[in-house]
Design a protein around this motif. Structure first.
Motif: not given
Length: 244
Positions: A38-41, A43-44
């Motif tokens: 995901t985009w969350r993955d 970003w981190r």
């Protein structure tokens, strides 16, 4: 619907093109569980790690064999052992790396994540395990029972103890004599039960916990592989005091 159809056709074209590429299209032949990023993955994740993972999938990392093919190196040999320096060789097949403990370090990083997951399950409070049966009068039909919820194997006993084979320091408990060297051993002297665990996703967990465990172990494996790759030409590599 139009956007979904266009996206689907474009993906089909990209896959068809990848299948025709012997090296960069090798991922199309993998038989592995799908991983959704995901985009969350993204970003981190650290930029270097993202670059490593993408180039790893398409086999475009600057391994010795690739540098030789691209005309950037005179030979395709591994600097540590003079064998053919493919990506697979560097990450899991170099005898020098094995002797130096690099792969053991990689194994222990993932094992530590698994041990942490099992430890969280071990310390949970559970009701006492009983096998009492309910008496039924003659001529009375037993009531239908609901389907039992799948529980962890740790529910079969209490007072579990655990040891983990980190750094080859596992001392097998005195409850049994064996030459086995499992990654993790759990035992309950009170209930006379013992569990041997090898490095994998533990069974008996609910689906959410299993996915969480698999994700954490996968991330540790990625970090460790990335670190081994970055140190591929350091002849005197050893893990530091912080485990890297």
């Amino acid at each position: 619907m139009v956007q979904a159809e266009v996206r689907s056709r474009e993906e089909e074209k990209q896959v068809a093109r990848a299948v025709q590429q012997g090296s960069q299209g090798a991922w199309t032949k993998w038989d592995l569980p799908r991983r959704k990023v995901t985009w969350r993955d993204l970003w981190r994740l650290e930029p270097y790690r993202i670059s490593f993972l993408v180039r790893l999938v398409y086999d475009t990392l600057p391994a010795p064999v690739h540098l030789h093919t691209w005309g950037l190196r005179e030979d395709p040999l591994c600097k540590l052992c003079d064998k053919r320096g493919t990506l697979a060789h560097i990450l899991s097949g170099c005898k020098t790396s094995l002797t130096q403990g690099r792969y053991r370090w990689h194994h222990d990083k993932v094992l530590l994540s698994l041990a942490d997951t099992i430890e969280r399950e071990r310390v949970k409070k559970r009701p006492a395990h009983t096998t009492a049966q309910r008496a039924i009068k003659e001529g009375v039909r037993p009531a239908q029972t609901t389907k039992k919820k799948r529980t962890s194997i740790l529910h079969t006993a209490s007072s579990w103890e655990m040891r983990v084979d980190l750094g080859r320091r596992l001392q097998f408990p005195e409850v049994v004599q064996t030459s086995l060297r499992p990654d993790i051993v759990l035992w309950s002297s009170k209930d006379q039960k013992i569990i041997l665990v090898e490095l994998t996703v533990p069974e008996g967990m609910d689906e959410h916990s299993k996915k969480q465990a698999a994700r954490r172990m996968g991330e540790e494996a990625e970090r460790a592989s990335c670190w081994i790759w970055s140190k591929r030409e350091e002849e005197s590599w050893k893990p530091g005091v912080d485990g890297q």
